[in-house]
Design a protein around this motif. Structure first.
Motif, PDB file in Angstrom:
ATOM      1  N   ASN A   1      65.624  31.906  14.528  1.00 16.47           N
ATOM      2  CA  ASN A   1      66.483  32.085  13.366  1.00 16.47           C
ATOM      3  C   ASN A   1      66.047  33.265  12.507  1.00 16.47           C
ATOM      4  O   ASN A   1      66.761  33.677  11.593  1.00 16.47           O
ATOM      5  CB  ASN A   1      66.509  30.809  12.518  1.00 16.47           C
ATOM      6  N   ARG A   2      64.871  33.813  12.804  1.00 18.35           N
ATOM      7  CA  ARG A   2      64.352  34.960  12.058  1.00 18.35           C
ATOM      8  C   ARG A   2      64.435  36.219  12.917  1.00 18.35           C
ATOM      9  O   ARG A   2      64.322  36.152  14.141  1.00 18.35           O
ATOM     10  CB  ARG A   2      62.885  34.721  11.659  1.00 18.35           C
ATOM     11  N   TYR A   3      64.616  37.353  12.266  1.00 20.28           N
ATOM     12  CA  TYR A   3      64.617  38.613  12.990  1.00 20.28           C
ATOM     13  C   TYR A   3      63.225  38.906  13.555  1.00 20.28           C
ATOM     14  O   TYR A   3      62.209  38.504  12.979  1.00 20.28           O
ATOM     15  CB  TYR A   3      65.033  39.765  12.071  1.00 20.28           C
ATOM     16  N   PRO A   4      63.166  39.632  14.673  1.00 18.71           N
ATOM     17  CA  PRO A   4      61.862  40.016  15.225  1.00 18.71           C
ATOM     18  C   PRO A   4      61.227  41.123  14.403  1.00 18.71           C
ATOM     19  O   PRO A   4      61.867  41.700  13.508  1.00 18.71           O
ATOM     20  CB  PRO A   4      62.223  40.528  16.622  1.00 18.71           C
ATOM     21  N   ASP A   5      59.981  41.429  14.704  1.00 20.16           N
ATOM     22  CA  ASP A   5      59.324  42.593  14.110  1.00 20.16           C
ATOM     23  C   ASP A   5      60.120  43.825  14.541  1.00 20.16           C
ATOM     24  O   ASP A   5      60.129  44.189  15.703  1.00 20.16           O
ATOM     25  CB  ASP A   5      57.884  42.678  14.599  1.00 20.16           C
ATOM     26  N   ARG A   6      60.778  44.471  13.582  1.00 20.66           N
ATOM     27  CA  ARG A   6      61.672  45.565  13.962  1.00 20.66           C
ATOM     28  C   ARG A   6      60.918  46.773  14.507  1.00 20.66           C
ATOM     29  O   ARG A   6      61.504  47.607  15.203  1.00 20.66           O
ATOM     30  CB  ARG A   6      62.541  45.982  12.769  1.00 20.66           C
TER      31      ARG A   6
ATOM     32  N   PRO B   1      68.588  48.648  14.013  1.00 19.88           N
ATOM     33  CA  PRO B   1      67.704  47.641  13.415  1.00 19.88           C
ATOM     34  C   PRO B   1      67.398  46.528  14.421  1.00 19.88           C
ATOM     35  O   PRO B   1      68.288  46.062  15.130  1.00 19.88           O
ATOM     36  CB  PRO B   1      68.531  47.100  12.243  1.00 19.88           C
ATOM     37  N   TYR B   2      66.144  46.162  14.525  1.00 21.38           N
ATOM     38  CA  TYR B   2      65.736  45.047  15.384  1.00 21.38           C
ATOM     39  C   TYR B   2      66.204  45.252  16.834  1.00 21.38           C
ATOM     40  O   TYR B   2      66.768  44.364  17.459  1.00 21.38           O
ATOM     41  CB  TYR B   2      66.282  43.725  14.832  1.00 21.38           C
ATOM     42  N   HIS B   3      65.975  46.461  17.348  1.00 19.16           N
ATOM     43  CA  HIS B   3      66.510  46.807  18.667  1.00 19.16           C
ATOM     44  C   HIS B   3      65.815  46.084  19.811  1.00 19.16           C
ATOM     45  O   HIS B   3      66.381  45.969  20.896  1.00 19.16           O
ATOM     46  CB  HIS B   3      66.425  48.322  18.889  1.00 19.16           C
TER      47      HIS B   3
ATOM     48  N   SER C   1      64.464  42.466  20.905  1.00 16.56           N
ATOM     49  CA  SER C   1      64.464  41.062  20.526  1.00 16.56           C
ATOM     50  C   SER C   1      63.058  40.478  20.612  1.00 16.56           C
ATOM     51  O   SER C   1      62.176  41.018  21.297  1.00 16.56           O
ATOM     52  CB  SER C   1      65.397  40.268  21.446  1.00 16.56           C
TER      53      SER C   1
END
Length: 366
Positions: free
Chosen positions: A58-63, A253-255, A257
Motif C-alpha cells: 500500500n506504500r510506494y517503493p523507494d523511488r 516517479p517510483y519507476h 516497483s
C-alpha cells in the motif's frame, strides 16, 4: 483508425512495434536468454523477500532504489575492480529504460545519437521515441569488427550528442577493447554510452575501468542475460554522479516497483551460483562455432552468449527450415546471416542436428 493515424506523431506513422517472435516451439534460441533457470535457493529467497515486501504494497517503493543501487555497485566493483557506490549507479526496468532515460536527458529534438551498425536494433527506435536524430556509421569490417580509425572519424564528422557503442556488439558478438573506447571518448563532446549487456560472457576488460576522470562516459549493464533474470527486468549503469542526477530529472516517479527491487536484490545475493552457469553457456557457444565452421559455414568470433552465422544464399529459407524442425533462431535483418543463442547442451544438439538436416534439404552452402 485513419482518424487516429492522423493524430499520431508523423514520425510514428506506419511503423511496427519492436519484438522478437514469441513462437511456442521446443527450442527457442532467438532472444539471448540464459538457458539455465534460477536455482531453488534463489527462488525461495526471492519468494520470501517479495512476500515480506508485500506487507507494505500500500506504500510506494523507494523511488531512488538506494539499497538496490548500492548492491549493484558492490557487484560491479567486485567484477571490474573499479570502486563504485550508489551515487554512481542507476537502475531501471531493463537496460532499455536506462538507455531511454539517457536519451531523454541528453538527446531529444535538435540533437543526434550515433551508433555503429549493424548493432542493437533498438537504438534508432529509442531515438524515434525521444525525438532524437539517428546517425548510423558504417565503419565495421567484413568480420564485423570496429574499424576504430573510421569510427573516430565518423564521430568527429557527425558531432553527435550521444554515441552508442555496444560491446560485445549485438548481433555480431564482437567486443571493443578499452583503448578503442578511450579514443572514441576523446573524439566526442557528447555522452559515450558503452552498452555491456553481454559482458559477463566474454573476457574483454570492462569500460568501467575508464570511468575515473571521464564524466561523459556511461557503462550500461543488465541482469537479463548472465544473471538469468530476463523476466525480472532490471538494467543499470555506472557513470559520474552528475549523470545519475540528470536521469533523476526524467525518470518516472517510483519507476521500479518494490517487487522488482526485492527480486533483483535476491538475485544479487545468489550471484555466484547464478553466474556459474556462464561457463556452461560459453562452452556451448564455442561448440556451435566449431561445428558450424567444420561444416563450412561462417561463424563470427563471439564474446557474448550468441553466434552470428552464415553466409547463406537465402537465410530466410534456412530460418523457416529450422522453425519447421522446432528450433527458433533470430533473423537479424542481415542478408545471408542468422543469429543463434547458446542454449543448454540438449538445446544446442537439437539446433545443430536441425541445421544439418535443413541445409541438406535445401542444398544450402556457405
Amino acid at each position: 483508425m485513419s482518424e487516429l493515424q492522423d493524430l499520431l506523431r508523423p514520425d510514428l506513422r506506419g511503423r511496427t512495434a519492436y519484438g522478437a517472435p514469441q513462437i511456442d516451439v521446443p527450442v527457442r534460441l532467438n532472444t539471448n536468454e540464459n538457458p539455465h533457470p534460477p536455482s531453488a535457493a534463489l527462488v525461495a529467497d526471492l519468494a520470501a523477500s517479495v512476500a515480506a515486501a508485500a506487507e507494505q504494497l500500500n506504500r510506494y517503493p523507494d523511488r531512488d532504489a538506494v539499497a538496490l543501487r548500492g548492491e549493484l555497485a558492490a557487484y560491479l566493483s567486485s567484477a571490474t575492480g573499479v570502486p563504485l557506490d550508489a551515487s554512481r549507479v542507476w537502475a531501471a526496468n531493463g537496460s532499455n529504460e536506462v538507455i531511454q532515460q539517457l536519451l531523454q536527458a541528453f538527446g531529444g529534438p535538435g540533437r543526434t545519437a550515433l551508433g555503429f551498425g549493424p548493432t542493437y536494433s533498438m537504438y534508432p527506435l529509442y531515438c524515434v521515441g525521444t525525438g532524437t536524430g539517428w546517425v548510423d556509421a558504417d565503419v565495421r569490417d567484413e568480420r564485423f569488427g570496429l574499424d576504430v580509425d573510421r569510427a573516430v572519424a565518423a564521430v568527429q564528422e557527425a558531432d553527435p550528442d550521444v554515441v552508442f557503442l555496444c560491446s560485445p556488439n549485438n548481433p555480431t558478438g564482437t567486443a571493443v577493447p578499452p583503448d578503442a573506447v578511450e579514443r572514441l571518448y576523446a573524439a566526442t563532446r557528447g555522452i559515450l554510452v558503452v552498452d555491456e549487456a553481454y559482458a559477463e560472457f566474454g573476457g574483454a576488460t570492462s569500460a568501467a575501468v575508464l570511468l575515473e576522470g571521464r564524466p561523459r562516459l556511461v557503462v550500461c549493464r543488465t541482469m537479463s542475460k548472465a544473471f538469468a533474470f530476463a523476466g525480472g527486468r532490471l538494467g543499470y549503469l555506472a557513470a559520474a554522479p552528475e549523470v545519475v542526477d540528470a536521469l533523476q530529472l526524467v525518470r518516472l516517479p517510483y519507476h521500479l516497483s518494490v517487487v522488482a527491487q526485492e527480486a533483483a536484490r535476491a538475485a544479487l545475493r545468489h550471484a555466484d551460483e547464478t553466474l556459474a552457469s556462464v561457463a556452461a553457456v560459453r562452452e556451448q557457444r564455442e561448440r556451435i562455432v566449431e561445428v558450424l565452421r567444420a561444416r563450412g559455414l561462417d561463424a563470427v568470433d563471439s564474446d557474448s552468449n550468441f553466434v552470428l552465422f552464415g553466409r547463406f544464399a537465402d537465410s530466410g529459407k534456412v530460418w523457416q527450415a529450422l522453425l519447421d524442425r522446432g528450433v527458433l533462431v533470430r533473423d537479424v535483418g542481415l542478408p545471408g546471416w542468422l543469429r543463434v543463442t547458446a542454449g543448454t547442451t540438449d538445446e544446442t544438439t537439437t539446433f545443430l542436428d536441425a541445421l544439418a538436416a535443413a541445409l541438406d534439404l535445401l542444398g544450402e552452402t556457405a
